[in-house]
Design a protein around this motif. Structure first.
Motif, PDB file in Angstrom:
ATOM      1  N   PHE A  62       1.008  -0.958  -0.246  1.00  0.00           N
ATOM      2  CA  PHE A  62       0.326  -0.043  -0.048  1.00  0.00           C
ATOM      3  C   PHE A  62       0.580   1.297   0.033  1.00  0.00           C
ATOM      4  CE2 PHE A  62      -2.539  -3.191   2.932  1.00  0.00           C
ATOM      5  CZ  PHE A  62      -3.956  -3.143   1.956  1.00  0.00           C
ATOM      6  N   TYR A 324      -6.753  -0.524  -0.620  1.00  0.00           N
ATOM      7  CA  TYR A 324      -6.446   0.431  -1.468  1.00  0.00           C
ATOM      8  C   TYR A 324      -7.551   1.322  -1.952  1.00  0.00           C
ATOM      9  CZ  TYR A 324      -3.599  -3.536  -3.305  1.00  0.00           C
ATOM     10  OH  TYR A 324      -2.630  -4.733  -3.251  1.00  0.00           O
ATOM     11  N   GLU A 328      -5.935   5.909  -1.823  1.00  0.00           N
ATOM     12  CA  GLU A 328      -6.497   6.401  -3.153  1.00  0.00           C
ATOM     13  C   GLU A 328      -6.894   7.737  -2.741  1.00  0.00           C
ATOM     14  OE1 GLU A 328      -5.225   5.842  -6.274  1.00  0.00           O
ATOM     15  OE2 GLU A 328      -6.374   7.524  -7.269  1.00  0.00           O
TER      16      GLU A 328
END
Ligand code: CP3
Length: 334
Positions: A62, A324, A328
């Motif tokens: 990540f 994820y 973002e």
């Protein structure tokens, strides 16, 4: 200087740095693969190569801004001689001990040689980690660790008949060992420290100063004496109303906000005094409905020094896809 450290030293930056409590753990398939090789969790916590590998796993996946060295707050009772086991589906189980004998021994002992594998893991993790990423060292608070020690694992039950003499003795003993542990972690390469006080809320108001705040001041002062600049984050679950008081007693202490803390209150009352970290509800990350709450946290807290995190550890059932998406969202915030 790593982005996390800059923010914790009072420099605001956008997007805010991001890491996740318990980011190395059971929600990751690559963690579960390694964990399978260690039936004994405490042995795992004392195997340097395994610690380095799992500490770096969430960074590889990540690209978080900080790694937290993999270990556990219960390593301290374990190395002091109270055997700690983790039972599948039950959590920690700490052996029954004869307290007078234990304390006599624990007060004479130094934990440092037993913790050498953790320090070794810190050095090699620091070498592998890019210089713009922080390596966080940690410990539990004396009170939170003492709760586990006295209650054998199931914290919360039976605190009504707390043995105050034993509590005092354990806190006294633990606080000195925790200072040694933290200093060792910093010396090995950690550039930020977090103190986890997951059970702070269980202390009666008349005992708070003695059981929570005096030991916290003791630890912070001892660390600051040797490392005046090192950022220290205090994460006290369900006690954030005391953060303004704590900020006035420890210079430059940073605060981890749990998911029960209102971000607007934190922006108005805590952030003028200190950098904060938090505080998305881990359950929202499990069910996937975290976008609105994340946006609110970012808008409310990122005008002043702020680190994005969850309000408590990530849950094992969290889908990777949600993590994820969260990364973002935080990274594209302007
Ligand atoms: O990635 C990281 O955050 C670093 C490693 C870390 C662990 N535990 C690994 C771990 C850290 C910082 C902790 C802190 C910790 N440990 C706390 C304070 C934070 C909090 O969550 O409130 C507490 C109270 C503990 C004690 C502890 N350790 C419990 C209650 C458990 C059992 C949890 C369960 O659901 O069974 C642990 C075990 C533990 N520590 C695991 C991990 C990844 C799971 C062990 C496994 O692999 O089965």
């Amino acid at each position: 200087m790593p982005a996390l450290r800059k923010v914790l030293q009072g420099e605001q930056g956008l997007p805010p740095p991001l890491w996740i409590m318990r980011q190395a753990g059971r929600y990751l398939p690559e963690y579960r693969d390694i964990r399978k090789k260690f039936p004994d969790f405490m042995e795992f916590c004392l195997t340097p190569e395994a610690l380095t590998t799992v500490t770096l796993q969430p960074i590889d996946r990540f690209d978080f801004d900080a790694a937290i060295i993999f270990c556990d707050i219960l390593i301290i009772p374990h190395v002091l001689g109270q055997t700690v086991q983790f039972i599948e589906g039950e959590g920690p189980r700490l052996a029954k001990v004869d307290w007078p004998a234990f304390l006599e021994f624990a007060n004479k002992k130094t934990v440092l040689s037993f913790l050498e594998p953790v320090f070794k893991a810190i050095s090699s993790t620091r070498q592998a980690l890019p210089s713009h990423k922080s390596l966080i060292g940690f410990c539990g608070s004396p009170w939170t660790i003492a709760c586990y020690m006295m209650q054998g694992g199931k914290v919360g039950l039976g605190l009504a008949d707390l043995d105050h003499d034993l509590t005092r003795s354990l806190i006294q003993t633990l606080q000195q060992h925790l200072v040694d542990f933290l200093l060792g972690q910093i010396q090995a390469g950690c550039d930020v420290i977090q103190i986890f006080d997951s059970w702070a809320v269980l202390v009666e108001p008349e005992n708070q100063s003695e059981y929570l705040w005096q030991p916290l001041f003791f630890i912070c002062n001892a660390i600051r004496k040797v490392h005046p600049q090192i950022p220290i984050i205090y994460y006290g679950r369900e006690v954030s109303q005391f953060y303004p008081y704590l900020a006035s007693h420890v210079k430059d202490l940073c605060f981890g906000l749990d998911q029960y803390t209102d971000p607007t209150w934190a922006a108005d009352v805590v952030q003028p005094l200190a950098p904060v970290q938090g505080n998305l509800d881990p359950l929202l990350l499990v069910d996937g409905t975290f976008e609105k709450a994340t946006d609110n946290i970012l808008k409310t807290l990122s005008a002043e020094p702020f680190v994005f995190n969850l309000g408590h550890g990530i849950l094992p059932q969290t889908p990777l896809d949600h993590v994820y998406r969260l990364v973002e969202q935080v990274r594209t915030f302007k």
